[in-house]
Design a protein around this motif. Sequence first.
Motif, PDB file in Angstrom:
ATOM      1  N   TYR A  35       0.861  -1.099   0.090  1.00 17.50           N
ATOM      2  CA  TYR A  35       0.015  -0.023  -0.048  1.00 17.50           C
ATOM      3  C   TYR A  35       0.902   1.357   0.000  1.00 17.50           C
ATOM      4  O   TYR A  35       0.564   2.302  -0.725  1.00 17.50           O
ATOM      5  CB  TYR A  35      -0.929   0.101   1.192  1.00 17.50           C
ATOM      6  CG  TYR A  35      -2.191   1.080   1.328  1.00 17.50           C
ATOM      7  CD1 TYR A  35      -3.221   0.544   0.308  1.00 17.50           C
ATOM      8  CD2 TYR A  35      -1.865   2.087   1.616  1.00 17.50           C
ATOM      9  CE1 TYR A  35      -4.173   1.669   0.399  1.00 17.50           C
ATOM     10  CE2 TYR A  35      -2.813   3.168   1.725  1.00 17.50           C
ATOM     11  CZ  TYR A  35      -4.171   2.901   1.200  1.00 17.50           C
ATOM     12  OH  TYR A  35      -5.115   3.642   0.946  1.00 17.50           O
ATOM     13  N   TYR A  57      -7.103   2.916   6.279  1.00 14.53           N
ATOM     14  CA  TYR A  57      -6.232   1.726   5.947  1.00 14.53           C
ATOM     15  C   TYR A  57      -5.385   1.316   6.945  1.00 14.53           C
ATOM     16  O   TYR A  57      -5.069   0.226   7.420  1.00 14.53           O
ATOM     17  CB  TYR A  57      -5.470   1.843   4.791  1.00 14.53           C
ATOM     18  CG  TYR A  57      -4.897   0.786   4.183  1.00 14.53           C
ATOM     19  CD1 TYR A  57      -5.882  -0.057   2.979  1.00 14.53           C
ATOM     20  CD2 TYR A  57      -3.742   0.205   4.257  1.00 14.53           C
ATOM     21  CE1 TYR A  57      -5.497  -1.227   2.581  1.00 14.53           C
ATOM     22  CE2 TYR A  57      -3.167  -0.994   3.857  1.00 14.53           C
ATOM     23  CZ  TYR A  57      -3.956  -1.582   3.086  1.00 14.53           C
ATOM     24  OH  TYR A  57      -3.337  -2.897   2.363  1.00 14.53           O
ATOM     25  N   LEU A  99      -9.440  -1.776   5.670  1.00 14.15           N
ATOM     26  CA  LEU A  99      -9.002  -1.738   4.410  1.00 14.15           C
ATOM     27  C   LEU A  99      -9.550  -1.506   3.108  1.00 14.15           C
ATOM     28  O   LEU A  99      -9.031  -0.863   2.233  1.00 14.15           O
ATOM     29  CB  LEU A  99      -8.509  -3.342   4.203  1.00 14.15           C
ATOM     30  CG  LEU A  99      -7.332  -3.992   5.214  1.00 14.15           C
ATOM     31  CD1 LEU A  99      -7.227  -5.403   5.098  1.00 14.15           C
ATOM     32  CD2 LEU A  99      -6.344  -3.416   5.361  1.00 14.15           C
ATOM     33  N   PRO A 104      -7.669   0.277  -1.944  1.00  9.80           N
ATOM     34  CA  PRO A 104      -6.367  -0.377  -2.467  1.00  9.80           C
ATOM     35  C   PRO A 104      -6.672  -0.363  -4.052  1.00  9.80           C
ATOM     36  O   PRO A 104      -5.724  -0.357  -4.840  1.00  9.80           O
ATOM     37  CB  PRO A 104      -6.158  -1.594  -1.696  1.00  9.80           C
ATOM     38  CG  PRO A 104      -7.514  -2.221  -1.339  1.00  9.80           C
ATOM     39  CD  PRO A 104      -8.273  -0.775  -0.852  1.00  9.80           C
TER      40      PRO A 104
END
Length: 338
Positions: A35, A57, A99, A104
């Motif tokens: 990430y 995140y 997340l 992402p």
Amino acid sequence: MNDLAPGPLTTAGWFTSWRFDVVGVVLALLLLVPYLWLLVQARRRGVRWPWWRIAAYLVLGVGTLLYVTCGVVGVYRQTFLWMFAAQVGVIGTVTPVGLAVGDPLRLLAAARGTKDTVVHRALQSRLGRLLTFPAVSFLLDLAGILAIFFTPYGDHAVRSSVIGTLLILQLLVVGLLYVLPTLGDDLLPEWATPPIRTFLAFLDGVADAVPGILVMTANSFLLPHFPGFSHAADALRGGLSHTMDQKYAGGALLAVAESIGVPMIAAVFIEWMRTDAEEARAADAELDRAETERAVTAATPSAAVDATDGLDDDEPATDQPWWLTDPRLADRFGKRDD
């Protein structure tokens, strides 16, 4: 494996009880390093990623995973059943939401400059679409949590490192299969509009409460071989009975599910507002473009020629409308002067 806590749980222990958990640390690094690399690559392309997505995140996603594996929850997961239930609830619900809010997939597309990546192709494949279909991922999520407490799966997972690792991976992957499409784009069918995704988020919050209620109201011990129910753990449990521990376990599942339900609905709702705003801006831009084209067309010399085509240049100017002064039309209207 029998790894009871080193001592009774205290108030300070919520902040000071830590242990190194290989699975938790490795998973956190596998989630964190790519990430951060994508953030750097996206910035080189001129994309500034929203700070609140990064915070979600890191804190709600990676942070909660580390806390329930290496923190106090991980330390006491084999001593108190409700701690084990809290770990299951957080990894299966809270961590995937954090997340997913970090987005992402969109960050990957921004960093690579295209959505034609291995990850995107895998999710767009037939198997990927099947697993991310709301009904399928919803049933996998619900059935997985129920299996932990109503089959020998949970008993083995809490006592075996290998099965415990598989349990964590299952909770994380299945949670992401449901949450990522709900909070993201292009992973659900066209009928899954923002209002539908908001409803799916609400449904997930309701469904996640079911395992907690069932565990809380169970009349028999669901994990009879739980390490914390042994005589060796009596001195660590502070007099908490096995029955009450199981009821607290159901309460922990319920509390975790409901605590993340509202933020998830809020995140989907914000995404809905963002999508509507983008569509409104696109519609306004299209209207502005069409209006500009009409203005340019009306201002061109050809338009002026068309408007006066056929008029006699020697005819004196008049205040009358052109259709009354045009020799070809005056007879029709009966207004021409002799």
